[in-house]
Write a protein that holds these residues in place. Structure first.
Motif, PDB file in Angstrom:
ATOM      1  N   ASN A  14      51.010   1.722  79.350  1.00  0.00           N
ATOM      2  CA  ASN A  14      51.433   2.821  80.209  1.00  0.00           C
ATOM      3  C   ASN A  14      52.219   3.768  79.303  1.00  0.00           C
ATOM      4  OD1 ASN A  14      52.750   4.605  81.915  1.00  0.00           O
ATOM      5  ND2 ASN A  14      53.168   3.066  83.468  1.00  0.00           N
ATOM      6  N   LEU A  15      51.595   4.855  78.893  1.00  0.00           N
ATOM      7  CA  LEU A  15      52.182   5.730  77.883  1.00  0.00           C
ATOM      8  C   LEU A  15      53.492   6.380  78.334  1.00  0.00           C
ATOM      9  CD1 LEU A  15      49.042   7.464  76.360  1.00  0.00           C
ATOM     10  CD2 LEU A  15      50.049   5.236  75.854  1.00  0.00           C
ATOM     11  N   SER A  19      57.559   1.167  75.462  1.00  0.00           N
ATOM     12  CA  SER A  19      58.393   1.377  74.277  1.00  0.00           C
ATOM     13  C   SER A  19      57.622   1.079  72.983  1.00  0.00           C
ATOM     14  CB  SER A  19      59.671   0.549  74.357  1.00  0.00           C
ATOM     15  OG  SER A  19      59.379  -0.818  74.537  1.00  0.00           O
ATOM     16  N   THR A  20      56.622   0.210  73.042  1.00  0.00           N
ATOM     17  CA  THR A  20      55.811  -0.045  71.846  1.00  0.00           C
ATOM     18  C   THR A  20      55.036   1.213  71.479  1.00  0.00           C
ATOM     19  OG1 THR A  20      55.637  -2.379  72.422  1.00  0.00           O
ATOM     20  CG2 THR A  20      54.028  -1.531  70.833  1.00  0.00           C
ATOM     21  N   TYR A  21      54.497   1.894  72.475  1.00  0.00           N
ATOM     22  CA  TYR A  21      53.805   3.161  72.221  1.00  0.00           C
ATOM     23  C   TYR A  21      54.765   4.175  71.606  1.00  0.00           C
ATOM     24  CZ  TYR A  21      51.761   7.734  73.004  1.00  0.00           C
ATOM     25  OH  TYR A  21      51.320   9.018  72.834  1.00  0.00           O
ATOM     26  N   ALA A  22      55.991   4.239  72.116  1.00  0.00           N
ATOM     27  CA  ALA A  22      56.979   5.174  71.568  1.00  0.00           C
ATOM     28  C   ALA A  22      57.249   4.857  70.090  1.00  0.00           C
ATOM     29  CB  ALA A  22      58.265   5.121  72.384  1.00  0.00           C
ATOM     30  N   MET A  23      57.346   3.572  69.763  1.00  0.00           N
ATOM     31  CA  MET A  23      57.548   3.177  68.364  1.00  0.00           C
ATOM     32  C   MET A  23      56.356   3.584  67.505  1.00  0.00           C
ATOM     33  SD  MET A  23      59.054  -0.638  68.685  1.00  0.00           S
ATOM     34  CE  MET A  23      60.425  -1.007  69.751  1.00  0.00           C
ATOM     35  N   ALA A  62      46.106  11.927  76.053  1.00  0.00           N
ATOM     36  CA  ALA A  62      46.563  10.886  76.988  1.00  0.00           C
ATOM     37  C   ALA A  62      45.417   9.995  77.458  1.00  0.00           C
ATOM     38  CB  ALA A  62      47.273  11.516  78.184  1.00  0.00           C
ATOM     39  N   GLY A  63      44.221  10.523  77.567  1.00  0.00           N
ATOM     40  CA  GLY A  63      43.090   9.734  78.056  1.00  0.00           C
ATOM     41  C   GLY A  63      42.612   8.702  77.052  1.00  0.00           C
TER      42      GLY A  63
END
Length: 164
Positions: A14-15, A19-23, A62-63
């Protein structure tokens, strides 16, 4: 730097809140090369801890937010850093993965989130060391205790110790 993320399947991120995506996004912005693998991708071959890892590129869309550049089996010690970001359930597969990651440390892998610490320090129980800062708390598997706690406090949050 080559950074490997041990994480959940990318398709489930879930973008807006992951928090892993943010990292990953920040590491990519700083020019680092990203790789990902799941616990099921870990193996020991000839005594070395390896992962079937995917090198990914973030697209900014985002897709389809990532693109797999290549997949390769690599020793974890070949990465500049390995970041353990897999969400619970804290089941036996998770425990076994921490053992493999711990072995990889002895082989020179640099791990963020030390495997022994993850395995030995349950995040849900960590608050019990700081009761002066927490709301009323009950840890129990007994339904009668849970019902009594609910009757007393009415507005409660239930969390499994081995899940999310």
């Amino acid at each position: 730097m080559n950074i490997a993320f041990a994480c959940d399947p990318l398709s489930g991120f879930n973008l807006k809140k992951d928090s892993t995506y943010a990292m990953m996004r920040e590491a990519s912005a700083r020019g680092h090369v990203l790789h990902t693998f799941q616990h099921a991708d870990l193996l020991i071959r000839d005594g070395r801890v390896l992962a079937q890892a995917a090198q990914i590129m973030l697209t900014g869309d985002a897709g389809t937010w990532y693109r797999v550049e290549q997949r390769a089996q690599r020793a974890l010690s070949e990465f500049d850093v390995v970041v353990e970001r897999t969400d619970p359930p804290f089941d036996m597969e998770y425990v076994y993965a921490t053992h493999l990651l711990e072995l990889a440390e002895t082989q020179g892998a640099r791990l963020v989130n030390r495997p022994a610490a993850i395995r030995n320090h349950n995040e849900k129980l960590a608050i019990t060391g700081f009761p002066q800062y927490t709301a009323p708390t009950l840890v129990s598997s007994d339904a009668a205790h849970l019902r009594a706690f609910h009757a007393e406090h009415r507005d409660i949050i239930l969390k499994p110790l081995d899940g999310m």
